[in-house]
Design an enzyme around this catalytic site. Structure first.
Site, mmCIF file in Angstrom:
data_model
loop_
_atom_site.group_PDB
_atom_site.id
_atom_site.type_symbol
_atom_site.label_atom_id
_atom_site.label_comp_id
_atom_site.label_asym_id
_atom_site.label_seq_id
_atom_site.Cartn_x
_atom_site.Cartn_y
_atom_site.Cartn_z
ATOM 1 N N TRP A 320 -40.009 55.072 0.660
ATOM 2 C CA TRP A 320 -41.465 54.702 0.801
ATOM 3 C C TRP A 320 -41.832 53.431 0.435
ATOM 4 O O TRP A 320 -42.813 52.794 0.528
ATOM 5 C CB TRP A 320 -41.974 55.891 0.099
ATOM 6 C CG TRP A 320 -42.129 55.834 -1.342
ATOM 7 C CD1 TRP A 320 -40.853 55.338 -2.367
ATOM 8 C CD2 TRP A 320 -42.976 55.649 -2.434
ATOM 9 N NE1 TRP A 320 -41.054 55.764 -3.697
ATOM 10 C CE2 TRP A 320 -42.538 55.649 -3.704
ATOM 11 C CE3 TRP A 320 -44.241 55.923 -2.609
ATOM 12 C CZ2 TRP A 320 -43.020 55.626 -4.913
ATOM 13 C CZ3 TRP A 320 -45.061 55.955 -3.610
ATOM 14 C CH2 TRP A 320 -44.594 55.674 -4.876
ATOM 15 N N ASP A 321 -40.883 52.617 -0.342
ATOM 16 C CA ASP A 321 -40.934 51.459 -0.877
ATOM 17 C C ASP A 321 -41.750 50.553 0.347
ATOM 18 O O ASP A 321 -42.527 49.547 0.067
ATOM 19 C CB ASP A 321 -39.637 50.817 -0.949
ATOM 20 C CG ASP A 321 -38.741 51.497 -2.440
ATOM 21 O OD1 ASP A 321 -39.033 52.574 -2.226
ATOM 22 O OD2 ASP A 321 -38.291 50.878 -2.845
ATOM 23 N N GLU A 462 -40.991 60.699 -10.933
ATOM 24 C CA GLU A 462 -39.585 61.357 -10.597
ATOM 25 C C GLU A 462 -39.204 62.308 -11.632
ATOM 26 O O GLU A 462 -38.160 63.254 -11.759
ATOM 27 C CB GLU A 462 -38.588 60.738 -10.010
ATOM 28 C CG GLU A 462 -38.998 60.352 -8.450
ATOM 29 C CD GLU A 462 -38.100 59.387 -7.972
ATOM 30 O OE1 GLU A 462 -37.539 58.521 -8.713
ATOM 31 O OE2 GLU A 462 -37.892 59.365 -6.736
ATOM 32 N N GLN A 577 -43.037 56.242 -13.595
ATOM 33 C CA GLN A 577 -43.654 55.090 -13.028
ATOM 34 C C GLN A 577 -45.019 55.566 -12.896
ATOM 35 O O GLN A 577 -45.647 56.651 -12.670
ATOM 36 C CB GLN A 577 -42.766 54.517 -11.813
ATOM 37 C CG GLN A 577 -42.784 55.847 -10.702
ATOM 38 C CD GLN A 577 -41.723 55.559 -9.548
ATOM 39 O OE1 GLN A 577 -40.719 55.892 -9.897
ATOM 40 N NE2 GLN A 577 -42.345 54.951 -8.671
#
Lengths: 756, 756
Positions: A320-321, A462, A577
């Protein structure tokens, strides 16, 4: 300042410099290694979109035979800073024009032998690399020059190159191999600009020439290297030869000129000028350089892997970056690249469909780690458990469903910012429809609460796997349903035939009402009335609330993974994150600044920033709420990640280093969407600068719906120029004041009040 | 054969024999230790339903001061088989009458000193234990007898007894203590049947008497011990004293007679006679003995912990074991005990409500490990990870939602088998309603499939956590909704005032339609059309299908846990214990024999039988499908578990041994529901014997709707006698032939054909 430079040689930084001094052109990447290096020094010419699997190891990208090999021998000893005495060594990267330089002065027999090499990967001809190599001596010497192709390539899970055929005929060399799994032909041709003796082993082919240099004499040659594969079409071998021959005819300087012109073109469309902060200026340009060398101008069959083209790490896979952290840059500076990146998802849609089917869902569940077919390269077991040595079961692959929403969201942004409705018919609409279908089949209805919910997911954070109603995911799912309905409305209105074809082929019309109902009743976690906090997922606030220090003090092993079934973070509020804050950043105009501030202040101390994707979200939101100095350290962190190389390079003997294009994209996002305060809403472009203390202003171009603008956002003054060739006015807003900027005109705001 | 006997002394089996030779009466249990033992030998007088917590350790049951302490000293040396020379040692348990015997012959100074002790815990007077102790010698000896109370009790997470007060006045001794957490008073009184000198230390109080024995002379005394707590009401201390004094007045023999009469009563109502297999006969009776000593005749405030009253293991907590594996025995032999066990769930309903609220649900989510308040004693972290040494995150507590369905199901069975509708108003209806409410709030609706689903659960097979649509769970949830709707119909019909009161108080009437809808649309995994297999949960069949041997070969540590986030079994089809097969057993008449056979044959080789609850389900289903010899080994496994003691006693230094009442109940289930083929459906009692090769017949009593029957099921002949006092006929069916058996009459089937 456009040069990234390192003096003195440090053998410990060979792997790191391979990333820092990368060259590339979207088709291939070449690590910043020295010409004399071999596979043990992580030399790699990585090919984008060519994958291979050996045995039951994971699939990874293929490295081509190294056509850039040049070695100098003196008295039979190969000169290398690793083994020879070095008096002086400089490695430089010209980030403006993508040129790698090295200059090493060796001491030999009391004299100095100087080796200089300059090389680039052409942005004008995707298969081409070129090099100018020279050697000189302060005393008379006899040297042997070797220039050839090294077939002994570095691999993590190789060897991928089989049936290696090495040929040399006069000054034209070729290495040809076939990959084991899919039998792709990989060809590297090299043409040396000198005459010599052809030599070879089972793994390499080269030309040798004996040089007798007088004191002060310099000898140099050019080398043209071309890499082609059978994925480029039939006759790859001939194509590679032809490419070298043509290059030689054109000549190094001319090739460099054409290449540099393309780079200039990039900077014209993309450069961001920061006034008042040279350090930030360089870091940001260095970040943009990495995006420049990855831009897939040539094809929609490839995208940008999470580690760029710097190596086989993360399986060379696309995450998805690309959509969430890189695409905005391309969309607003070079929409043709953005278009290719979006069409890559269309080309891999069948893989996403297969993945949805595998898990029992409809539509398209995009791969967490996509390779060329769209099938998921991510395994269920991947992170090593330091205690048992076994790989752990993680849920990246099966539960990070937000990937499909990220793809749909990215298309929506692209559409809004480019007006390129044609892409809907060319595949984007199909992608969106399949994503909406997927989420409809994934969501559940909770009768007691009269709402749809998104259960059992892993959000961006995550460390907390398999949670219910992750705020980021639910909001993105909501957007996906909305985007699908809107996109189909748009298509029906603007391209009735395209709509009808799609409706006939995908037969979705009977589903639209259900999608609408789901969207209207979907639960999206909202700020609490009192605290204004958005709970990251159901019951997140009931988790143990400890500091990062306490968490770290519980570690029994420095490398233990904090997520997974038994990770230390999993039962606490510590996140890997940005998650809620990332969501707030994407939808900042829907939430008041106070909501963003409260959530920022709550979540930031609980965020490990264990991903390079985290910092830019914190930077953008901090700037948005008027805290640019909170934002600054996150901006600098994301902008310097590949310069400093302060990220892990190895786990045990496994190389995991590489570049961080999402962080590079994040630096641009933080600068433009954060500090310059740009946001593109339906009706206008908002510019609300929020500059760090040192910055006087930030200037940058933007392409919007095919028209070019140039923005300068200062502390008191904001200026927007609409390019002469533009065709329509565009509404810009600064503070509360909107100006419809006409083609060829400039609008100026002083203290958020329009002047002109 | 009613005696469990062990000759010779083996110090390694002290902990094991503590379980094997257990005494108890539902109020308290006394481990099968020798009279001279202390806390280091796991002596425990465990109190049912009295819990205490020390610091942040887990809560556990409290052990009372040991009133059964008797020691003999010879020349200042305490006689014990651990330290003295033993010529002969026998430990015996009379399982018919619950009497513990020991006889040890010590060699001392060239002669023999014989110690004999006989003790029982009264089934007639719950606070009372009594002992007859004698000592004799073959040569003249001078001995000292000590008889007293040992306040130094064994604890796993203690000490629980604080403010220990020890008193002795003539032959009446008392130890009184207060628990740390809830300040319960715990009192042990002891009355010695001899005169002596009162002595004491800070931890013990006793009487000493010097004995001078002639050769061949025997000296004996009786001791009466009473244990009371403040949970029994005010004046516990006086009550304990009075109990001892009354006991002494009545005398040992008379007390024993009354106690034995109660035991006889138990066997009259419960004994199962197996003809042709003495080994099975004894194992089954031994199992029933353990149920006898745990039956909570005296109170509904307590239930039966998973390790009985054999120790503090598993926190002394009540699991689903009680409802699913023990309750049927009591319901069909002593319904008053079953009633208490059910009302225990009503008394702990508020704890179950709190747990539901904690996780965001309505209704009652019963504790996976219930203590006296119904709050869950189970922690999120419990199984130790052998690799890191940390406790692992498991989902027993939060995901094993079937517990609430098990409770509702048990009530339904109880109602059907007893006709005790009054219990509905006394709490059972409220329990059922709250369980249905819980599941309604737990379930989700899947619009695309137009069905309700039960997501994110752990089924009986705990190796697969957090699965969707576990067949056992979904079926049981379906039953729960059905049971709730039916029970309310019944209550409305039979006790309108009771119904109205409940409807007013719980305000459930507006919810019934939604429950009905959920029930009708609930997804219950069904046998596949081709294979007839029922998938244990969504995607179970996609898991790696390996043998138990392969799984074990992957172990890196002998004690590693196979479940949890990274357990070896979790990603394979290997299961811990019967899951689908357990479900099939409960609903065997809804599924054809072929379905049961196919699933048995599929799941059995994949079942580790890592729980003592597993074997009986495989036994019952095998018998049902006409494979009694497949069933036999599972029956013997479950029936002998506490005799052999072949289960783990320690993890490191943590004692985890104890008795297995669910397996004891499972032995009865396998015998009666399995081999005798009894099943009680709405309209009839079915008897379809399926006897193991050696068995000639099996005979047993049954209480059904307050009426007594005696069944003898042979290989060709089945006989049912309805007791003389019965009031109504009852339909029995064998094969296809139903007979309405009249009170006082006997029905006989030959080869499944009715004779009379």
């Amino acid at each position: 300042m456009w040069t990234f430079r390192q003096e003195n040689f440090n053998a410990d930084e060979i792997a790191l410099n391979g990333n820092r001094f990368m060259l590339g052109n979207g088709y291939m990447g070449f690590r910043g290694t020295l010409e004399e290096y071999g596979r043990e020094h992580y030399v790699a010419c990585m090919l984008n979109g060519v994958y291979d699997r050996v045995g039951d190891q994971w699939r990874e990208p293929v490295n081509a035979p190294n056509g850039m090999l040049v070695q100098v021998l003196c008295n039979g000893e190969m000169l290398s800073p690793l083994t020879s005495k070095v008096l002086n060594h400089v490695q430089e990267l010209d980030i403006r024009h993508g040129i790698h330089h090295r200059r090493t002065v060796f001491e030999k027999d009391g004299g100095e032998i100087t080796v200089k090499a300059e090389r680039f990967i052409s942005h004008d001809r995707v298969h081409l690399m070129a090099m100018k190599y020279s050697v000189s001596a302060s005393v008379p010497v006899k040297l042997v020059i070797r220039s050839g192709i090294d077939g002994a390539v570095w691999d993590i899970n190789g060897p991928h190159l089989q049936q290696l055929e090495l040929t040399g005929e006069d000054n034209l060399l070729q290495a040809k191999a076939v990959t084991g799994e899919l039998k792709h032909e990989i060809i590297t041709s090299a043409l040396n600009g000198f005459q010599g003796v052809n030599c070879g082993t089972a793994e390499a082919v080269w030309m040798e020439k004996e040089l007798v240099l007088a004191a002060g004499q310099e000898w140099s040659f050019c080398k043209y290297v071309s890499v082609c594969t059978s994925q480029d079409g039939a006759g790859a071998s001939a194509m590679a030869v032809l490419e070298c021959q043509q290059a030689a005819q054109i000549g190094y300087d001319e090739l460099l000129k054409h290449h540099a012109a393309k780079c200039e073109d990039f900077w014209r469309k993309s450069d961001v000028v920061i006034s008042g902060d040279d350090e930030a200026q360089f870091a940001l340009r260095y970040s943009l350089y990495h995006l420049m060398i990855l831009a897939t101008r040539h094809s929609s069959a490839v995208s940008i892997p999470a580690r760029g083209l710097s190596g086989q790490v993360y399986k060379g896979a696309v995450f998805w970056d690309t959509e969430m952290f890189m695409l905005p840059f391309f969309t607003l500076t070079d929409p043709a690249v953005a278009r290719n990146l979006i069409l890559f998802r269309y080309r891999t849609l069948d893989g996403a469909r297969r993945k949805a089917r595998e898990y029992g869902f409809d539509g398209a569940f995009f791969a967490w780690e996509s390779q060329e077919t769209g099938d998921d390269a991510c395994s269920h077991f991947n992170v090593p458990d330091v205690f048992s040595g076994r790989p752990m079961r993680t849920y990246f692959r099966d539960k990070q469903v937000h990937i499909s929403a990220d793809v749909a969201f990215a298309i929506k942004q692209y559409l809004r910012q480019t007006g390129d409705v044609a892409i809907l018919r060319e595949g984007a609409a199909e992608v969106i429809i399949e994503c909406a279908r997927f989420f409809y089949s994934y969501a559940y209805y909770k009768p007691g609460k009269a709402r749809y919910e998104v259960l059992d997911v892993t959000g961006p954070d995550e460390y907390h796997e398999r949670v219910n109603n992750n705020a980021y995911t639910n909001k993105m799912v909501y957007e996906t349903m909305n985007i699908a309905l809107e996109a189909l409305d748009t298509l029906r209105l603007k391209d009735r035939a395209g709509y009808d074809e799609l409706a006939h082929r995908l037969n979705f019309e009977g589903e639209l009402e259900a999608w609408r109902m789901m969207k209207d009743q979907l639960y999206v976690p909202a700020p609490a009335a009192d605290t204004l906090l958005i709970e990251q997922f159901d019951r997140y606030f009931t988790l143990e609330d400890i500091s990062m220090e306490t968490l770290k003090s519980r570690k029994l092993h420095p490398d233990e993974y904090l997520g997974g079934g038994n990770g230390l973070a999993a039962s606490t509020q510590i996140l890997k994150q940005a998650d809620v804050v990332l969501m707030l950043n994407l939808f900042k105009h829907e939430y008041g600044s106070e909501v963003i501030r409260r959530n920022w202040e709550y979540y930031e101390p609980r965020t490990e920033h264990g991903s390079s994707l985290s910092a830019c979200a914190y930077a953008m939101t901090a700037a948005h709420i008027g805290k640019p100095d909170w934002a600054y350290k996150f901006f600098m962190k994301t902008a310097t990640v590949d310069m400093t190389g302060h990220s892990k390079q190895f786990i045990g003997s496994l190389y995991i280093g590489g570049t961080h294009p999402a962080a590079n994209g994040g630096a641009w996002l933080a600068a433009i969407f954060g500090f310059a305060g740009v946001s593109i809403v339906e009706e206008a472009v908002i510019i609300n600068p929020s500059l760090p203390e040192k910055w006087q202003s930030i200037s940058f171009p933007l392409v919007l719906r095919g028209q070019e603008y140039f923005v300068t956002a200062g502390r008191e003054k904001v200026e927007v120029r609409s390019a002469d060739g533009n065709e329509a006015p565009q509404l810009f807003r600064c503070g509360e004041v909107s100006v419809n900027v006409q083609p060829g005109k400039t609008a100026v705001w002083h203290n958020k009040t329009a002047v002109k």
